[in-house]
Design an enzyme around this catalytic site. Structure first.
Site, PDB file in Angstrom:
ATOM      1  N   ASP A   1      33.094   8.032  13.531  1.00 47.64           N
ATOM      2  CA  ASP A   1      34.027   8.919  12.840  1.00 47.64           C
ATOM      3  C   ASP A   1      34.258   8.471  11.389  1.00 47.64           C
ATOM      4  OD1 ASP A   1      35.660  11.107  12.708  1.00 47.64           O
ATOM      5  OD2 ASP A   1      37.405  10.118  13.585  1.00 47.64           O
TER       6      ASP A   1
ATOM      7  N   HIS B   1      27.843  12.494   6.152  1.00 50.41           N
ATOM      8  CA  HIS B   1      27.075  12.534   7.399  1.00 50.41           C
ATOM      9  C   HIS B   1      25.725  11.840   7.234  1.00 50.41           C
ATOM     10  CE1 HIS B   1      29.987  14.925   9.448  1.00 50.41           C
ATOM     11  NE2 HIS B   1      29.860  15.971   8.653  1.00 50.41           N
TER      12      HIS B   1
ATOM     13  N   THR C   1      30.607  19.043  22.055  1.00 50.49           N
ATOM     14  CA  THR C   1      30.618  20.464  22.389  1.00 50.49           C
ATOM     15  C   THR C   1      31.605  21.220  21.509  1.00 50.49           C
ATOM     16  OG1 THR C   1      32.199  19.910  24.161  1.00 50.49           O
ATOM     17  CG2 THR C   1      29.887  20.187  24.794  1.00 50.49           C
TER      18      THR C   1
ATOM     19  N   LEU D   1      17.707  -3.023  24.550  1.00 49.04           N
ATOM     20  CA  LEU D   1      18.932  -2.240  24.535  1.00 49.04           C
ATOM     21  C   LEU D   1      18.643  -0.773  24.836  1.00 49.04           C
ATOM     22  CD1 LEU D   1      21.912  -2.361  22.173  1.00 49.04           C
ATOM     23  CD2 LEU D   1      20.585  -0.254  22.170  1.00 49.04           C
TER      24      LEU D   1
ATOM     25  N   TRP E   1      30.642  22.651  17.506  1.00 48.16           N
ATOM     26  CA  TRP E   1      30.095  23.974  17.180  1.00 48.16           C
ATOM     27  C   TRP E   1      31.117  24.830  16.435  1.00 48.16           C
ATOM     28  CZ3 TRP E   1      25.062  24.306  17.613  1.00 48.16           C
ATOM     29  CH2 TRP E   1      24.385  23.600  18.612  1.00 48.16           C
TER      30      TRP E   1
END
Length: 258
Positions: free
Chosen positions: A34, A51, A80, A145, A83
């Protein structure tokens, strides 16, 4: 070695080196990546730049997590609910996921990282579904990993889908109602073998889980930081793991008296 970190108590001259306990490394770490938009805003940049900067950080953190002995790293890439964001931003996020995979999967494969995806992949473009399938197939036999990328993922949606799958097994006569257990239900979740999260990390000074891994976080330790995701470093990860190691995990029980 990354298992040693430098703790600075406000004064570089007072810095001291602390070694992580190799016997107490969290097995499964989850991160809500975030703060990309806030990071960009502080710099007078468009959210898209935030981003992109955040995508660049992920590879470094995967390598650092693997080096200190974390077995599974699950990161929230696209929910979800995302969007609902402006179409231009959604398009960019999908493009970044595509770019990240095409540009980094080979490197991750060479580092023995196994890549898995959790979420409703069927809701993504056919091109992205193909890229995702290729990444999973290429790395499926790797033993290092496991990186779980949550794409088009929602914790409630995951639980509903697991309930449907369980109900179908009951209706088909393959599973008796009394045989439904936490373990059997967990096997219907996207995470499967890595269901229990030990440590949840959330950057950018938010204190919520945002519909992420609702079942898997039942007994996870939470660690929050004001650092925005694009500024997140291997040192930040080490700080989180060190904080985790200072906690006593009782899982509802009591500490054994010595």
């Amino acid at each position: 070695m990354l298992k040693k970190l430098l703790r600075k108590n406000g004064d570089a001259k007072k810095a001291s080196e602390i070694t992580l306990d190799p016997q107490n490394i969290p097995h499964h770490v989850a991160i809500i990546m975030d703060g990309n938009g806030r990071w960009a805003k502080r710099r007078g940049l468009p959210r898209t730049m935030g981003h992109r900067a955040g995508a660049d950080v992920l590879k470094k953190i995967v390598i650092a997590a693997d080096e200190i002995g974390i077995k599974a790293l699950t990161v929230y890439g696209f929910s979800t609910e995302n969007w609902k964001r402006p179409e231009q931003e959604v398009s960019l996020l999908m493009s970044l996921i595509r770019e990240y995979l095409l540009g980094n999967v080979r490197d991750m494969h060479e580092k023995n990282v196994r890549i898995r995806f959790i979420g409703y992949i069927g809701g993504l473009s056919e091109e992205l579904q193909t890229i995702i399938a290729d990444a999973e197939n290429l790395t499926k036999n790797n033993t290092g990993l496991t990186l779980q990328l949550a794409i088009n993922y929602g914790g409630r949606d995951e639980i509903v889908r697991a309930v449907r799958a369980t109900a179908k097994e009951v209706v088909a006569g393959n599973l008796a109602v009394e045989d439904i257990t936490e373990e059997s239900f967990g096997n219907s979740l996207y995470t499967q073998e890595f269901s229990n999260v030990d440590l949840l990390i959330r950057p950018s000074n938010d204190y919520r889980i945002s519909n992420f891994l609702l079942w898997q976080l039942a007994y996870a330790e939470f660690w929050f930081t004001e650092t925005h995701w694009p500024d997140f470093t291997a040192q930040t990860l080490l700080d989180a793991v060190y904080a985790y190691q200072q906690r006593e995990r009782r899982f509802g029980g009591l500490k054994t008296e010595e």
